[in-house]
Scaffold this motif. Structure first.
Motif, short mmCIF file in Angstrom:
data_model
loop_
_atom_site.label_atom_id
_atom_site.label_comp_id
_atom_site.label_asym_id
_atom_site.label_seq_id
_atom_site.Cartn_x
_atom_site.Cartn_y
_atom_site.Cartn_z
N ILE A 110 1.01 -0.66 0.01
CA ILE A 110 0.06 0.43 0.20
C ILE A 110 0.93 1.13 0.11
CG2 ILE A 110 -1.96 0.85 1.31
CD1 ILE A 110 -2.80 -1.59 2.69
N ILE A 111 0.88 1.75 -0.78
CA ILE A 111 2.46 3.11 -1.42
C ILE A 111 0.95 4.31 -1.63
CG2 ILE A 111 3.81 3.79 -2.60
CD1 ILE A 111 4.32 0.97 -3.84
N ARG A 112 1.49 5.35 -0.56
CA ARG A 112 1.02 6.54 -0.73
C ARG A 112 2.09 7.80 -0.77
NH1 ARG A 112 -0.71 3.81 3.28
NH2 ARG A 112 -3.66 3.63 3.34
N GLY A 113 1.65 8.70 -1.78
CA GLY A 113 2.55 9.91 -2.49
C GLY A 113 1.95 10.94 -3.04
N ILE A 114 2.43 11.77 -3.95
CA ILE A 114 2.35 12.76 -4.80
C ILE A 114 1.77 12.47 -6.57
CG2 ILE A 114 2.25 14.81 -5.56
CD1 ILE A 114 0.89 14.03 -2.65
N LYS A 115 1.51 12.51 -7.12
CA LYS A 115 1.44 12.32 -8.33
C LYS A 115 0.64 13.11 -9.58
CE LYS A 115 2.23 10.37 -12.43
NZ LYS A 115 3.65 10.28 -12.53
N ASP A 116 1.22 14.39 -9.67
CA ASP A 116 0.76 15.66 -10.75
C ASP A 116 -0.35 16.73 -9.62
OD1 ASP A 116 1.53 14.43 -13.35
OD2 ASP A 116 -0.44 13.45 -13.40
N GLY A 117 0.74 16.11 -9.12
CA GLY A 117 0.95 18.04 -7.21
C GLY A 117 -0.92 16.95 -7.12
N LYS A 118 -1.14 16.21 -6.58
CA LYS A 118 -2.24 15.44 -5.49
C LYS A 118 -1.69 13.99 -4.83
CE LYS A 118 -5.35 17.56 -9.51
NZ LYS A 118 -7.02 17.09 -10.01
N PRO A 119 -2.47 13.98 -4.22
CA PRO A 119 -2.36 12.78 -2.98
C PRO A 119 -2.77 11.79 -3.58
CG PRO A 119 -3.56 14.70 -1.47
CD PRO A 119 -3.41 15.29 -3.86
N LYS A 120 -2.12 10.54 -3.74
CA LYS A 120 -2.58 9.70 -4.93
C LYS A 120 -2.14 8.35 -3.76
CE LYS A 120 -1.78 6.20 -8.44
NZ LYS A 120 -1.10 6.26 -9.71
N THR A 121 -3.19 7.52 -3.34
CA THR A 121 -2.84 5.85 -2.70
C THR A 121 -3.02 5.03 -3.71
OG1 THR A 121 -3.96 6.86 -0.95
CG2 THR A 121 -3.67 3.93 -0.87
N TYR A 122 -1.70 3.71 -4.41
CA TYR A 122 -1.75 3.05 -4.99
C TYR A 122 -2.05 2.06 -4.56
CZ TYR A 122 0.53 0.04 -8.78
OH TYR A 122 0.93 -0.42 -9.63
N TYR A 123 -2.29 0.54 -4.27
CA TYR A 123 -2.85 -0.96 -3.91
C TYR A 123 -2.38 -1.83 -4.98
CZ TYR A 123 -3.32 -4.86 -1.25
OH TYR A 123 -3.45 -5.93 -0.52
N VAL A 124 -0.95 -2.22 -4.67
CA VAL A 124 -0.59 -3.50 -6.16
C VAL A 124 -0.22 -4.62 -5.24
CG1 VAL A 124 2.01 -2.86 -5.86
CG2 VAL A 124 1.14 -4.18 -7.82
N TYR A 125 -0.99 -5.69 -5.19
CA TYR A 125 -1.00 -7.31 -4.70
C TYR A 125 -1.08 -8.28 -5.63
CZ TYR A 125 -5.80 -7.37 -5.14
OH TYR A 125 -7.30 -6.79 -5.98
N ASN A 126 -0.20 -9.16 -4.74
CA ASN A 126 -0.77 -10.51 -5.28
C ASN A 126 -1.92 -11.57 -4.63
OD1 ASN A 126 0.83 -14.03 -5.32
ND2 ASN A 126 0.26 -13.32 -6.88
N VAL A 127 -2.45 -12.18 -5.23
CA VAL A 127 -3.63 -13.22 -4.56
C VAL A 127 -3.18 -15.15 -4.76
CG1 VAL A 127 -5.45 -14.63 -3.76
CG2 VAL A 127 -5.69 -12.01 -3.72
N CYS A 128 -2.86 -15.93 -4.00
CA CYS A 128 -2.15 -16.37 -4.28
C CYS A 128 -3.28 -18.41 -3.65
CB CYS A 128 -0.41 -16.81 -3.86
SG CYS A 128 0.28 -17.96 -5.03
N ASP A 129 -3.38 -18.93 -3.95
CA ASP A 129 -4.12 -20.22 -3.67
C ASP A 129 -3.22 -21.81 -3.85
OD1 ASP A 129 -6.16 -22.41 -3.60
OD2 ASP A 129 -7.02 -21.27 -3.85
N HIS A 130 -3.36 -21.61 -1.81
CA HIS A 130 -2.16 -22.74 -1.25
C HIS A 130 -2.72 -23.72 -2.14
CE1 HIS A 130 -0.36 -21.02 2.03
NE2 HIS A 130 -2.08 -20.56 2.39
N GLU A 131 -3.91 -24.26 -2.10
CA GLU A 131 -4.59 -25.96 -3.31
C GLU A 131 -4.32 -25.98 -4.83
OE1 GLU A 131 -8.42 -27.27 -1.54
OE2 GLU A 131 -8.43 -25.63 -1.59
#
Length: 399
Positions: A310-331
Motif C-alpha cells: 500500500i503506497i501513498r504519495g504525490i502524482k501530478d501535485g495531488k495525493p495518491k494511494t496505490y495498492y498492488v498485490y498478489n493473491v495465491c491459492d494454496h491448493e
C-alpha cells in the motif's frame, strides 16, 4: 540458453526446480545440490523426462571449497541459493572464485544473533563489480516482489512516494495446532525479534508484535496484522528516494501467537546453547526438528495468501494511494508443483530473477537488491509464471 545450479532441496527449492523445468528454453540444464542427496534425487525423479536436463549432487554449503568444486564441475551460468541464509556468504565467495552470477531469496544471517541486515552482503559490491558478475539479493516475494512492486509504483504511478506499507497476509489453514509455513528457525527468529520501522530518516523500535491493525483484504477478508521488522525495509529506505515512512505487517492468528508465547516462555525459542544429557543443543533448532517440515504442509493447506504494498504519495501535485498485490491459492499451488503457496510465492520470483540475469536483462556487475533494476520485465514475468498481480483496490483499515 544455459545452466543453473540450485542449492537447496526444501519446499522453496522444489518450486524453483519445477519452474525452471517449465522454462526449459532458458534453463536447459539444472543441478540440484543439497546436504541430503535423497531429497535432490526425489526432485529429479519427479521431473525427469522434461526438456530440462537434471543432475544432482551432495553438498555442504557451509564449505566454500565444496561449493567451488561443484561449480567448476557443473559450470553453471547462475547459482540460485535457496539453502539457509547462514550460507549466503560462503556461496557468494564461491561465485566470486568461479565468476558465476548469484541469486538468493533472503539476507545473510549470523547463526548466533538474528540481525536481518544486508551489510555483510553489500560489502561484496566492489568484489562483484571487479569480477564482472551480478549478485541479486532477496529475489523472493518479501523481500523480492514487494521491492519490484515499489519500484514499479515509483516508475509509473508517483512523482513522490511518501509511505510504503508492506502487508503479508496468509489465510491458509493446514490443520496443525502449530506449524510454520517456512523454515521454523528463521520464521520464529523473525517474529520474536523487536519490531522496527523507518520514519523520517530514523529507525523506530517496538516490542515484538506490539502494534496491531485489522485490514479487510481482497479475497481473504478481515485479518489481524502485526508490525514486524523485515530486511527489505533496509534496502527500500535507501533505494526509494524521498520516502518518509516504511513498515512491514504480517498476519498471525490468536492460536498461533498463543502457542508461540508458551514456547517462548519455556525457553524453546532461544538460540542460546544449553547442555542436555552431555550434549550442547540450541532449543530453537530442537524445536525445528519436532515441528512439521514446511515442505510437508502442501497437501494439507487450504485457503489463500494476499501479499502486497500500500503506497501513498504525490502524482501530478495531488495525493495518491496505490495498492498492488498478489493473491495465491494454496491448493492450486499444490496441484501445480506439489508445494503450498508460501513456498510458491518465494520460489517463482527466485526463478524469475535468475532468468532475467541469464537473458542479460538484469545483468550488471555488482551486488543489487531487486528494486534497483527496471521492474517492468519482472512484473511481466510474474503474470506469465503463476503470480499475477492486481492493482488499485485500496484495502479497508477496520481498526
Amino acid at each position: 540458453m544455459g545452466k543453473a545450479l540450485i542449492i537447496g532441496a526444501g519446499g522453496v527449492a522444489s518450486v524453483v526446480v519445477h519452474k525452471c523445468c517449465q522454462n526449459s528454453d532458458v534453463f536447459e540444464e539444472i543441478c540440484i545440490a543439497s546436504r541430503t542427496i535423497e531429497k535432490c534425487e526425489a526432485l529429479k525423479n519427479k521431473l525427469d523426462g522434461d526438456r530440462t536436463k537434471i543432475q544432482t549432487a551432495q553438498l555442504n554449503a557451509d564449505n566454500t571449497d565444496e561449493v567451488i568444486d561443484i561449480i567448476k564441475k557443473f559450470e553453471p551460468d547462475v547459482v540460485i541459493n535457496v539453502a539457509l541464509p547462514y550460507q549466503d556468504l560462503t556461496i557468494m565467495d564461491a561465485c566470486l572464485a568461479t565468476g558465476v552470477h548469484y541469486v538468493d531469496t533472503a539476507n545473510y544471517e549470523p547463526p548466533d544473533t538474528p540481525k536481518f541486515e544486508y551489510k555483510w552482503q553489500w560489502a561484496y559490491k566492489e568484489k562483484f563489480e571487479e569480477a564482472g558478475i551480478t549478485a541479486l539479493l532477496g529475489s523472493g516475494f518479501d523481500p523480492g516482489v514487494t521491492g519490484v512492486f515499489t519500484a514499479y509504483a515509483q516508475k509509473h504511478h508517483f512523482d513522490e512516494i511518501h509511505t510504503i506499507d508492506i502487508v503479508d497476509a496468509n489465510a491458509g489453514d493446514h490443520g496443525y495446532p502449530f506449524a510454520t509455513n517456512f523454515n521454523p528457525e528463521i520464521n520464529i527468529r523473525e517474529i520474536t525479534a523487536n519490531g522496527r520501522y523507518f520514519e523520517n530518516g530514523k529507525w523506530i523500535e517496538t516490542e515484538p508484535l506490539a502494534e496491531k491493525r485489522v485490514y479487510n483484504l481482497p479475497e481473504i477478508g478481515p485479518k489481524d496484522i502485526y508490525l514486524l521488522y523485515h530486511e527489505e525495509l533496509e534496502s527500500l529506505s535507501i533505494n526509494i528516494k524521498g520516502v518518509k515512512k516504511i513498515r512491514f505487517w504480517m498476519t498471525f492468528s490468536e492460536k498461533y501467537l498463543t502457542h508461540l508465547h508458551v514456547l517462548e516462555n519455556v525457553g524453546m525459542t532461544s538460540i542460546e546453547p544449553i547442555e542436555f544429557e552431555g550434549k550442547e543443543i540450541i532449543p530453537l533448532q530442537f524445536l525445528k526438528a519436532v515441528l512439521p517440515d514446511p515442505a510437508s504442509l502442501g497437501p494439507r493447506t487450504k485457503g489463500k495468501t494476499n501479499i502486497g504494498c500500500i503506497i501513498r504519495g504525490i502524482k501530478d501535485g495531488k495525493p495518491k494511494t496505490y495498492y498492488v498485490y498478489n493473491v495465491c491459492d494454496h491448493e492450486e499451488c499444490y496441484r501445480e508443483v506439489g508445494s503450498q503457496a508460501i513456498s510458491y510465492t518465494t520460489g517463482v520470483p527466485a526463478m524469475i530473477g535468475a532468468m532475467l540475469i541469464m537473458k542479460g536483462i538484469w545483468k550488471k556487475p555488482g551486488v543489487y537488491n531487486v528494486e534497483e533494476f527496471d521492474p517492468d520485465p519482472f512484473m511481466d514475468a510474474l503474470n506469465k509464471y503463476g503470480l499475477p498481480w492486481q492493482e488499485n483496490f485500496t484495502p479497508t483499515l477496520i481498526d
